[in-house]
Design an enzyme around this catalytic site. Structure first.
Site, PDB file in Angstrom:
ATOM      1  N   VAL A  22      10.623 -36.076 -59.034  1.00 58.45           N
ATOM      2  CA  VAL A  22      12.253 -36.330 -58.488  1.00 58.45           C
ATOM      3  C   VAL A  22      12.935 -37.031 -57.425  1.00 58.45           C
ATOM      4  CG1 VAL A  22      14.424 -34.671 -58.173  1.00 58.45           C
ATOM      5  CG2 VAL A  22      12.422 -34.190 -59.849  1.00 58.45           C
ATOM      6  N   GLU A 135      22.071 -27.415 -57.975  1.00 56.57           N
ATOM      7  CA  GLU A 135      22.293 -26.923 -59.826  1.00 56.57           C
ATOM      8  C   GLU A 135      21.294 -27.597 -60.077  1.00 56.57           C
ATOM      9  OE1 GLU A 135      25.208 -26.864 -61.820  1.00 56.57           O
ATOM     10  OE2 GLU A 135      23.675 -26.999 -63.333  1.00 56.57           O
ATOM     11  N   VAL A 138      18.393 -25.567 -62.582  1.00 58.45           N
ATOM     12  CA  VAL A 138      17.925 -24.415 -63.546  1.00 58.45           C
ATOM     13  C   VAL A 138      18.277 -25.862 -64.730  1.00 58.45           C
ATOM     14  CG1 VAL A 138      18.464 -22.433 -65.034  1.00 58.45           C
ATOM     15  CG2 VAL A 138      18.527 -21.997 -62.296  1.00 58.45           C
ATOM     16  N   GLY A 193       2.040 -35.571 -70.744  1.00 58.68           N
ATOM     17  CA  GLY A 193       2.352 -35.634 -68.726  1.00 58.68           C
ATOM     18  C   GLY A 193       3.686 -34.491 -68.914  1.00 58.68           C
ATOM     19  N   GLU A 196       1.353 -29.432 -66.997  1.00 59.97           N
ATOM     20  CA  GLU A 196       0.529 -29.466 -65.474  1.00 59.97           C
ATOM     21  C   GLU A 196      -0.610 -29.350 -65.664  1.00 59.97           C
ATOM     22  OE1 GLU A 196       2.491 -30.604 -62.499  1.00 59.97           O
ATOM     23  OE2 GLU A 196       4.331 -30.342 -63.574  1.00 59.97           O
ATOM     24  N   ASP A 207       7.541 -19.842 -63.989  1.00 57.03           N
ATOM     25  CA  ASP A 207       8.895 -21.187 -64.601  1.00 57.03           C
ATOM     26  C   ASP A 207      10.500 -20.471 -64.926  1.00 57.03           C
ATOM     27  OD1 ASP A 207       9.724 -23.939 -63.707  1.00 57.03           O
ATOM     28  OD2 ASP A 207      10.448 -23.325 -65.579  1.00 57.03           O
ATOM     29  N   LYS A 211      13.835 -19.196 -62.838  1.00 56.09           N
ATOM     30  CA  LYS A 211      14.639 -19.705 -63.383  1.00 56.09           C
ATOM     31  C   LYS A 211      16.057 -18.808 -63.640  1.00 56.09           C
ATOM     32  CE  LYS A 211      12.988 -23.784 -64.089  1.00 56.09           C
ATOM     33  NZ  LYS A 211      12.257 -25.302 -65.510  1.00 56.09           N
ATOM     34  N   GLY A 309      12.603 -34.268 -65.994  1.00 56.41           N
ATOM     35  CA  GLY A 309      12.691 -35.956 -65.804  1.00 56.41           C
ATOM     36  C   GLY A 309      13.273 -36.269 -64.641  1.00 56.41           C
TER      37      GLY A 309
HETATM   38  P1  NAP Z   1       6.384 -33.905 -56.586  1.00 53.31           P
HETATM   39  O1  NAP Z   1       6.348 -35.141 -57.960  1.00 53.31           O
HETATM   40  O2  NAP Z   1       4.677 -33.263 -56.455  1.00 53.31           O
HETATM   41  O3  NAP Z   1       7.083 -34.106 -55.625  1.00 53.31           O
HETATM   42  C1  NAP Z   1       6.197 -33.568 -54.765  1.00 53.31           C
HETATM   43  C2  NAP Z   1       7.127 -34.350 -53.218  1.00 53.31           C
HETATM   44  O4  NAP Z   1       7.210 -33.434 -52.114  1.00 53.31           O
HETATM   45  C3  NAP Z   1       5.795 -35.599 -52.836  1.00 53.31           C
HETATM   46  O5  NAP Z   1       6.410 -36.258 -52.861  1.00 53.31           O
HETATM   47  C4  NAP Z   1       5.065 -34.852 -52.234  1.00 53.31           C
HETATM   48  O6  NAP Z   1       4.696 -35.959 -50.931  1.00 53.31           O
HETATM   49  C5  NAP Z   1       6.205 -34.225 -51.154  1.00 53.31           C
HETATM   50  N1  NAP Z   1       5.876 -32.409 -50.033  1.00 53.31           N
HETATM   51  C6  NAP Z   1       4.753 -31.535 -51.389  1.00 53.31           C
HETATM   52  N2  NAP Z   1       4.619 -30.961 -50.103  1.00 53.31           N
HETATM   53  C7  NAP Z   1       4.652 -31.506 -48.534  1.00 53.31           C
HETATM   54  C8  NAP Z   1       4.340 -30.461 -47.382  1.00 53.31           C
HETATM   55  N3  NAP Z   1       3.902 -30.129 -47.747  1.00 53.31           N
HETATM   56  N4  NAP Z   1       5.275 -31.625 -46.990  1.00 53.31           N
HETATM   57  C9  NAP Z   1       5.513 -32.896 -47.279  1.00 53.31           C
HETATM   58  N5  NAP Z   1       6.009 -32.587 -48.168  1.00 53.31           N
HETATM   59  C10 NAP Z   1       5.753 -32.475 -49.400  1.00 53.31           C
HETATM   60  O7  NAP Z   1       7.992 -32.738 -57.479  1.00 53.31           O
HETATM   61  P2  NAP Z   1       8.613 -32.858 -57.810  1.00 53.31           P
HETATM   62  O8  NAP Z   1       8.242 -33.086 -59.925  1.00 53.31           O
HETATM   63  O9  NAP Z   1       9.612 -33.786 -57.825  1.00 53.31           O
HETATM   64  O10 NAP Z   1       9.263 -31.677 -58.260  1.00 53.31           O
HETATM   65  C11 NAP Z   1      10.312 -31.599 -56.789  1.00 53.31           C
HETATM   66  C12 NAP Z   1      11.321 -30.465 -56.908  1.00 53.31           C
HETATM   67  O11 NAP Z   1      11.888 -30.242 -58.127  1.00 53.31           O
HETATM   68  C13 NAP Z   1      10.109 -29.258 -57.120  1.00 53.31           C
HETATM   69  O12 NAP Z   1      11.067 -28.357 -56.979  1.00 53.31           O
HETATM   70  C14 NAP Z   1      10.495 -28.981 -58.905  1.00 53.31           C
HETATM   71  O13 NAP Z   1      10.558 -27.367 -59.142  1.00 53.31           O
HETATM   72  C15 NAP Z   1      11.937 -28.879 -59.261  1.00 53.31           C
HETATM   73  N6  NAP Z   1      12.181 -29.735 -60.280  1.00 53.31           N
HETATM   74  C16 NAP Z   1      11.749 -30.739 -60.939  1.00 53.31           C
HETATM   75  C17 NAP Z   1      11.585 -31.557 -61.992  1.00 53.31           C
HETATM   76  C18 NAP Z   1      10.887 -32.532 -62.915  1.00 53.31           C
HETATM   77  O14 NAP Z   1      11.607 -32.988 -63.629  1.00 53.31           O
HETATM   78  N7  NAP Z   1      10.302 -33.022 -62.293  1.00 53.31           N
HETATM   79  C19 NAP Z   1      12.954 -30.820 -62.721  1.00 53.31           C
HETATM   80  C20 NAP Z   1      13.806 -30.053 -62.432  1.00 53.31           C
HETATM   81  C21 NAP Z   1      13.203 -29.276 -60.931  1.00 53.31           C
HETATM   82  P3  NAP Z   1       3.157 -37.046 -51.688  1.00 53.31           P
HETATM   83  O15 NAP Z   1       4.351 -37.549 -52.163  1.00 53.31           O
HETATM   84  O16 NAP Z   1       2.518 -37.678 -50.436  1.00 53.31           O
HETATM   85  O17 NAP Z   1       1.998 -36.120 -51.821  1.00 53.31           O
END
Ligand code: NAP
Length: 438
Positions: A22, A135, A138, A193, A196, A207, A211, A309
């Site tokens: 994201v 926003e 959820v 994908g 997880e 999850d 929410k 996404g």
């Molecule tokens: P992600 O791909 O795992 O990215 C997490 C990012 O945070 C990475 O860049 C990681 O660094 C960094 N990070 C993690 N722990 C850290 C720490 N302790 N200190 C510094 N940086 C740290 O996760 P994501 O899918 O983008 O999701 C991010 C958030 O959005 C989450 O809360 C998730 O629930 C929410 N969300 C995601 C989606 C989705 O479709 N993916 C949808 C709705 C909400 P590195 O890159 O160096 O590992």
């Protein structure tokens, strides 16, 4: 109280915490659409914090802006809005708290921190006269927090019902359409994908629990402790259950529900449920999310769309960022949280139940099960006997009950498991009640 930063100058500096799925989409949206020469919303990513700065990323950001040092964001006078996209509670809670205390507005997509520590974070935002918007936490791209916070504020919310986890909806849809087993579909979802490598948070319902905690707090102005939300995952749902449910006129979905009234209080629950084919929720398939909100003034509303996404989530994050730049102070969007509802017990929930048993194929089995149910004040609506295996003397018995209290059903289930005629109790699923259905 601190003076909010960098909101009066022409360009709003963004500090990103996380540059993953994201975070990268948000950074690229800012670069592509909100660059400095765009006069409508001048935004600029000035710093980003990650775990591993050497990781290769598809993001058009100067490498010098990326580090592991939180101070590059929190102590940076150029950063007016911190966008937290790391996930989890630790260290996200501390980082968000520090940003709010430093007078920075915060936008987050983190459902876990908002479910578990949202009340503290919202209080810190209010104390420091800054905004905390969430926003994207959820239902990904679906606008649901904003409508609950603003557009529906005059309503008493009667119920919130949603399919708010795309991974489990993908798995259950495949099981329903292809007659496939849970484990096979999970493997496919992982290879595509959609799940997880450790799927626990999704398939065990955590999850969706986070929410619905966030939505219930907003809808009912009551803190809903995550641990008090009844939670069941989808691992016990079998291909057979879809076959039998279909014969009875239902499909099976993982539902997250919050319902409240002044007499019985507020009950929030997450579990697989039988849904009648004719209600819209039954047609929400694949990774789509949907939320149905019923307000006393507006009546039923329906929100459907991509629940995850990179781009749909970036859409929700950017909507919050733009809202902050347009509104300045946070007071109008930081809700106070009075406490008008008691949290109800799942034991008092009343619904129809679907039971699937493997029973001995001999006379008197149904009578023995019916007696246990009757003793618990539960009456039977219909019975199917299926997949009789005469060689091994066993058959599937599928029982649909009339509405019954959860505590009575749990006590009946314990007794049914003790019957010698019942070889195994395979499934106990709740049927979702739709009051407008006869
Ligand atoms: P992600 O791909 O795992 O990215 C997490 C990012 O945070 C990475 O860049 C990681 O660094 C960094 N990070 C993690 N722990 C850290 C720490 N302790 N200190 C510094 N940086 C740290 O996760 P994501 O899918 O983008 O999701 C991010 C958030 O959005 C989450 O809360 C998730 O629930 C929410 N969300 C995601 C989606 C989705 O479709 N993916 C949808 C709705 C909400 P590195 O890159 O160096 O590992």
């Amino acid at each position: 109280m601190t003076t909010p930063k960098r909101m009066d100058s022409q360009v709003t500096g963004i500090g990103l915490l996380g540059l993953g799925v994201v975070g990268s989409a948000v950074a690229n949206t800012i670069t592509d659409r909100h660059r400095l020469e765009d006069p409508s919303v001048p935004l600029e990513v000035v710093a980003a914090v990650v775990r591993d700065p050497s990781r290769k990323r598809e993001v058009s950001l100067d490498q010098s802006a990326i580090s592991t040092d939180i101070e590059t964001v929190i102590a940076n006078p150029e950063v007016g809005i911190v966008v937290e996209l790391m996930g989890g509670v630790d260290p996200a809670f501390d980082y968000i708290t520090s940003a709010l205390k430093a007078g920075q507005h915060v936008v987050t997509a983190n459902k876990e921190v908002m479910a578990k520590r949202g009340i503290d974070l919202l209080a810190t935002a209010a104390e420091n006269s800054v905004q905390l918007l969430y926003e994207a936490s959820v239902a990904g791209g679906i606008p649901i927090i904003g409508p609950l916070m603003n557009d529906l504020a005059a309503n008493k919310i009667r119920s919130l019902r949603g399919i708010i986890n795309g991974t489990t909806n993908f798995i259950l849809t495949k099981m329903a359409h292809e007659g496939a087993d849970f484990n096979d579909v999970l493997t496919e979802a992982q290879s595509l994908g959609y799940a997880e490598s450790d799927p626990t948070a999704d398939v065990d319902g955590f999850d969706a629990q986070y929410k619905i905690a966030v939505l219930a707090r907003l809808a009912y102005h009551t803190e809903v402790p995550v641990d008090e939300i009844h939670r069941e995952g989808i691992q016990e749902v079998h291909a057979k259950d879809f076959r039998y449910a279909k014969e009875l006129g239902y499909t099976i979905k993982l539902l997250a529900v919050a319902q409240a009234d002044s007499e019985s209080g507020l009950l929030a629950r997450v579990h697989p449920a039988l849904i009648p084919f004719e209600v819209p929720m039954a047609t929400v398939n694949g990774v789509l999310n949907a939320v149905e909100v019923e307000g006393d003034l507006v009546g039923p509303l329906w929100f459907q769309g991509p629940g995850a996404g990179p781009n749909p989530t970036a859409s929700a994050v950017m909507g919050d960022v733009i809202r902050v730049t347009k509104s300045g102070s946070g007071e109008e969007t930081t809700p106070d949280v009075p406490d008008p509802f008691l949290i109800a017990s799942m034991d008092d929930h009343v619904c129809q139940y679907y039971l699937r048993l493997t029973a001995s194929d001999r006379p008197g089995v149904l009578a023995s099960v019916a007696k246990v149910l009757g003793d618990a004040d539960i009456s039977i609506n219909s019975v199917l006997q299926k997949d009789t295996d005469t060689e091994n003397g066993r058959a599937d018995l599928v029982i649909m009950t009339h509405p019954a209290r959860e505590a009575n059903m749990q006590s009946a289930v314990s007794s049914i498991k003790e019957l010698d005629t019942v070889l195994q109790l395979d499934s106990l699923l709740r049927v979702e009640t739709y009051s407008d259905r006869s």
